[in-house]
Scaffold this active site. Structure first.
Site, short mmCIF file in Angstrom:
data_model
loop_
_atom_site.label_atom_id
_atom_site.label_comp_id
_atom_site.label_asym_id
_atom_site.label_seq_id
_atom_site.Cartn_x
_atom_site.Cartn_y
_atom_site.Cartn_z
N PRO A 276 0.82 -1.22 0.00
CA PRO A 276 0.00 0.00 0.00
C PRO A 276 0.85 1.27 0.00
CG PRO A 276 -0.94 -1.62 1.49
CD PRO A 276 0.37 -2.19 1.02
N ASP A 277 0.47 2.21 -0.84
CA ASP A 277 1.14 3.51 -1.04
C ASP A 277 2.44 3.42 -1.82
OD1 ASP A 277 -0.90 4.75 0.31
OD2 ASP A 277 0.19 5.00 2.19
N ALA A 278 2.84 2.23 -2.24
CA ALA A 278 4.13 2.12 -2.93
C ALA A 278 4.17 2.90 -4.22
CB ALA A 278 4.46 0.65 -3.20
N LEU B 244 2.42 6.87 -3.54
CA LEU B 244 3.26 7.78 -2.73
C LEU B 244 4.72 7.41 -2.96
CD1 LEU B 244 2.92 10.10 -0.70
CD2 LEU B 244 3.02 8.40 1.13
N ASP C 75 -0.84 -1.06 -6.15
CA ASP C 75 -1.42 0.08 -5.45
C ASP C 75 -1.88 1.20 -6.39
OD1 ASP C 75 -1.83 2.15 -3.42
OD2 ASP C 75 0.16 2.87 -3.97
#
EC number: 3.2.1.-
Length: 396
Positions: free
Chosen positions: A155-157, A160, A200
């Site tokens: 997640p968020d890789a 973000l 993600d």
């Protein structure tokens, strides 16, 4: 992997609590079942503090809330791994897939160990470098082996990147490494016999379709089962499914028709116009398109709207008040592009110390100091079960 409270003990507690609080629940949706068709999704051991909260509620005579928390933790949800050593994560992963196999259930792993994780914020951590991360992914792959699993990768890789939070150098070294790491994980895990990997996208209120699709393509989505959206967030099922359809259509347009992602409609395009564009430009069958899964663990009441002008940084993603559990997980979504609706985020666990632009230490929306990220948050857990939509228990 949590083991202090064994599943048998939790099951006994759950049954006794449900019998006390909700004898009329017969015929309601079973919390550990997906939909009665095909494989079941796996339910991991709960956070030990959830069990402690249930015991405390029963002792206080709050039987219905105890039954609701029991139903929540008995619902299939993802198993998170992130800070274990390679040896530890290999063993724990193997334990889960074997347990799931015995139960004829499909486990969902949320892998969360990418270097520079969460831009060093509330969920900071992760592997020290690319080589360490690759060794960790190798260990997960050995643990899964030939058994079935779904993997929600980092997640968020992609939503973000290091470049997004000012942590990269002028050459983009860390961002380039991030893509190397994500691609490595896809290439290592997706070829496993029963494993499906999803990448993600953040959520529908963050990146436009036009900005996230190039990241997915660069991250190797063509070699994965697809992508996921809304992990740990609050957007509605309708918004998530539409966002997923738009992303999948745009990926097909870019990869199959050599189109430009900038030309794709996004989530803010009027739906009728977007559908007209899809009909005209995407002629790939759903079986050949990138599929997606969504997170409905906390979206029963949709996103939180912060009070206007109250906070310099309202952090609408961080332990927002009065949210509810969303629809139960299922592998039968009725959408040929959507493989599952999941509970990716563990409901009841805190997002972190939410200050909303104030000096703190209290969360100004709650008047309490929020638990650190990943710790059990009893106040939020009660909100989630009381405001669940659909409800966890039948009306009295």
């Amino acid at each position: 992997m949590r083991r202090p409270f064994r599943r048998a003990a939790i099951t006994a507690l759950a049954l006794s609590t449900l019998l006390i609080a909700a004898p009329q629940a017969t015929g309601a949706e079973a919390p550990t079942s997906t939909d009665g068709h095909g494989p079941r999704l796996y339910t991991p051991d709960p956070n030990p503090d959830a069990a402690r909260q249930i015991v405390g509620l029963v002792k206080a005579g709050q039987y219905r809330d105890a039954a609701r928390i029991t139903a929540m933790i008995a619902t299939p949800q993802a198993v998170w791994f992130g800070d274990q050593s390679p040896a530890e994560v290999e063993k724990l992963t193997r334990d889960v897939v074997r347990d799931a196999d015995r139960r004829a259930a499909l486990p969902v792993f949320a892998l969360y160990n990418i270097p520079g994780r969460d831009c060093s914020n509330y969920s900071a951590g992760g592997a020290a470098n690319t080589a360490e991360y690759q060794a960790w992914i190798d260990a997960v792959a050995r643990g899964i082996g030939s058994r079935d699993a779904m993997v929600v990768l980092e997640p968020d890789a992609l939503a973000l990147l290091p470049a997004d939070c000012g942590q990269d150098d002028a050459q983009g070294t860390k961002t380039a490494a991030r893509y190397t790491e994500v691609n490595y994980a896809v290439d290592r895990l997706e070829p496993l016999r029963g494993t499906r990997v999803y990448l993600d996208t953040g959520h529908p209120g963050w990146h436009s379709v036009n900005s996230i699709v190039p990241r997915l393509i660069k991250g190797g989505v063509e070699h994965a089962a697809g992508f996921y959206t809304n992990a740990s967030n609050y957007f509605t099922d309708d918004a998530n499914s539409w966002y997923g359809k738009l992303i999948s259509s745009c990926i097909a347009y870019v990869e199959k028709s050599a189109g430009d992602a900038a030309d794709c409609p996004n989530q803010w395009t009027p739906r009728a116009d977007a559908q007209t564009w899809i009909d005209a430009h995407v002629r790939v069958p759903a079986s050949r398109m990138a599929h997606f899964v969504t997170d409905s663990s906390r979206n029963g009441r949709g996103p939180w709207t912060p009070p206007a002008g109250k906070y310099t940084d309202p952090q609408d993603w961080c332990n927002p008040p009065d949210r509810g559990l969303g629809a139960r997980p299922t592998l039968r979504t009725g959408d040929p592009l959507q493989d599952a609706r999941l509970w990716i985020k563990t409901p009841g666990e805190s997002d972190g110390l939410c200050l909303r632009g104030t000096e703190g230490p209290e969360d100004p929306e709650r008047g309490t100091v929020d638990p650190k990220a990943g710790d059990w948050f009893p106040q939020q857990a009660l909100e989630l079960v009381r405001y669940a939509e659909p409800p966890l228990l039948p009306a009295k």
